[in-house]
Design a protein around this motif. Sequence first.
Motif, PDB file in Angstrom:
ATOM      1  N   VAL A  53      81.327 -42.165  30.550  1.00  0.00           N
ATOM      2  CA  VAL A  53      82.534 -41.827  31.115  1.00  0.00           C
ATOM      3  C   VAL A  53      82.844 -40.482  30.912  1.00  0.00           C
ATOM      4  O   VAL A  53      82.409 -40.205  29.516  1.00  0.00           O
ATOM      5  CB  VAL A  53      83.611 -42.924  30.830  1.00  0.00           C
ATOM      6  CG1 VAL A  53      83.278 -44.190  31.291  1.00  0.00           C
ATOM      7  CG2 VAL A  53      83.975 -42.736  29.391  1.00  0.00           C
ATOM      8  N   SER A  54      83.426 -39.658  31.442  1.00  0.00           N
ATOM      9  CA  SER A  54      83.796 -38.577  31.105  1.00  0.00           C
ATOM     10  C   SER A  54      84.884 -37.998  31.585  1.00  0.00           C
ATOM     11  O   SER A  54      85.593 -38.379  32.554  1.00  0.00           O
ATOM     12  CB  SER A  54      82.648 -37.534  31.643  1.00  0.00           C
ATOM     13  OG  SER A  54      82.514 -37.487  33.139  1.00  0.00           O
ATOM     14  N   ARG A  96      87.554 -44.750  30.940  1.00  0.00           N
ATOM     15  CA  ARG A  96      86.983 -44.649  32.191  1.00  0.00           C
ATOM     16  C   ARG A  96      86.987 -43.244  32.501  1.00  0.00           C
ATOM     17  O   ARG A  96      87.821 -42.503  32.102  1.00  0.00           O
ATOM     18  CB  ARG A  96      87.555 -45.464  33.057  1.00  0.00           C
ATOM     19  CG  ARG A  96      89.148 -45.061  33.431  1.00  0.00           C
ATOM     20  CD  ARG A  96      89.910 -46.331  33.940  1.00  0.00           C
ATOM     21  NE  ARG A  96      89.598 -47.776  33.486  1.00  0.00           N
ATOM     22  CZ  ARG A  96      90.614 -47.926  32.516  1.00  0.00           C
ATOM     23  NH1 ARG A  96      91.634 -47.220  32.236  1.00  0.00           N
ATOM     24  NH2 ARG A  96      90.532 -49.089  31.947  1.00  0.00           N
ATOM     25  N   THR A  97      86.370 -42.715  33.614  1.00  0.00           N
ATOM     26  CA  THR A  97      86.125 -41.652  34.169  1.00  0.00           C
ATOM     27  C   THR A  97      87.445 -41.660  35.232  1.00  0.00           C
ATOM     28  O   THR A  97      87.451 -42.472  36.103  1.00  0.00           O
ATOM     29  CB  THR A  97      85.132 -41.207  34.909  1.00  0.00           C
ATOM     30  OG1 THR A  97      83.893 -41.087  33.868  1.00  0.00           O
ATOM     31  CG2 THR A  97      85.044 -39.769  35.722  1.00  0.00           C
ATOM     32  N   TRP A 421      81.967 -36.623  27.150  1.00  0.00           N
ATOM     33  CA  TRP A 421      81.313 -37.793  27.268  1.00  0.00           C
ATOM     34  C   TRP A 421      81.267 -38.875  26.439  1.00  0.00           C
ATOM     35  O   TRP A 421      80.811 -38.646  25.215  1.00  0.00           O
ATOM     36  CB  TRP A 421      79.823 -37.068  27.729  1.00  0.00           C
ATOM     37  CG  TRP A 421      79.724 -36.007  28.690  1.00  0.00           C
ATOM     38  CD1 TRP A 421      79.694 -36.136  30.206  1.00  0.00           C
ATOM     39  CD2 TRP A 421      80.017 -34.725  28.506  1.00  0.00           C
ATOM     40  NE1 TRP A 421      79.670 -35.218  30.741  1.00  0.00           N
ATOM     41  CE2 TRP A 421      80.105 -33.942  29.810  1.00  0.00           C
ATOM     42  CE3 TRP A 421      80.169 -33.878  27.313  1.00  0.00           C
ATOM     43  CZ2 TRP A 421      79.771 -32.629  29.791  1.00  0.00           C
ATOM     44  CZ3 TRP A 421      80.240 -32.526  27.467  1.00  0.00           C
ATOM     45  CH2 TRP A 421      80.027 -31.829  28.894  1.00  0.00           C
TER      46      TRP A 421
END
Length: 425
Positions: A53-54, A96-97, A421
């Motif tokens: 996720v980022s 979460r992204t 990240w």
Amino acid sequence: MTLIDLGELRDGPDGEAPLPRSPRAVGRPLRVALVLALLVATLAGAAPTPERVSVVVPARVGSEAFLDGGRFYVVEPAEGEPGGTVEVRAYALPARTPADGRAPAPLWRARLLAPGRFWQVQTGPGVVLFSVTGDQSLGQTIALDPATGRERWRQAGYHWADVAGTLLMQDAAALRSVDPASGRALWSVPTPPEGVRFGVRDGLVERFVLVTADGRAEVRDPRSGDLLHAADLRLDGQPSFGQPTVIDDLLLVARAGVVTAYGLDGLRPRWAARVPLVEHVVDCGELLCAAGQTGGFRALDPTTGALRWTAEGWLGVLSGRDGRLLALAPGSTGERFSVLDAATGRQVADLGTWQLMPWQDGGRLLAVRPAASGGGLVVGELDVVAGRSRVVDLLRDASGDCRGGTEAVLCRLRTGEYGVWRFEG
């Protein structure tokens, strides 16, 4: 006291020429602030294997970012404020992204008057500690409330917070124990500049040693500051004390081509070894490495001082784990990392050319290097025990200034913002 002559041994690997600098000691918390120079290298593109996720976080020119304790922090010049005023923003690592690509909301914001450069963040007992360079020799430490960002206190000097909750502060004149909540000094002892050495094991400061230029050494308790042992360690009337290092239960002094080991319990000499052109001694896993002024090192038995092996052409040893050593050597396009067998000094693996991120003892050894094509950075993990480097990810938008944690990597993006990240799996 046994004196061992190591002579002028030259059987280093590959016959490489000695180099003009040597490494810092292994396992010293001050080292979590120093960063190796970014290296120019190439690598065939590799597809990332872990899921991630980022998030992208805005940042202005002159900003710094840090990872610690499940959070990341951005420090940047505050808009519309006098010079030297900064804004600190705290964020939780992303779960979460964001589907809409929005930047995450900060947990809190704080504005501080803090001339100087922020260079380290550490979560201490009930506070978040920020290290700031400044006019004073050791800068200052600012303690913020982790829930609100409110400033609790600030003091001149550099801090050490261990796993037992002990918080030590060192400035140019004294070492003191500090109450984390209030900053109140619990005890204080005068110290000369650069005159403190800490004995750290498993994240716990067990003892510390004060040394002076005239050769007096004191072993003290970090919880109370009480004096445990003291001795005059000058040899043959030499005015200089040499280069002292604390490793496990030894105080090691390098001077005039001789390494002398003293037990911390009583400061009595245990052994001495002749090491030509010795500069200082570092931890080499189960051994000691005496580093030379012109590069290379000799591995010594910590019990007797006897020579185990010698190596030339290495810049130094950065980490020791389970009978393996992570060594740094010059390469054609930068500095290369290799794994050595601690028992023999033999090279067992070449890990390639990397820029190693700051790390804590026992933590992951994360590193980056430029991608071979398309720009960006390859993130790798250096596995000293297995003798291999594992590609963790390929960050196409990253440009450098990276920091790594147990589960996340933070890097500056080409746009000037920061990317974070978080890896799963």
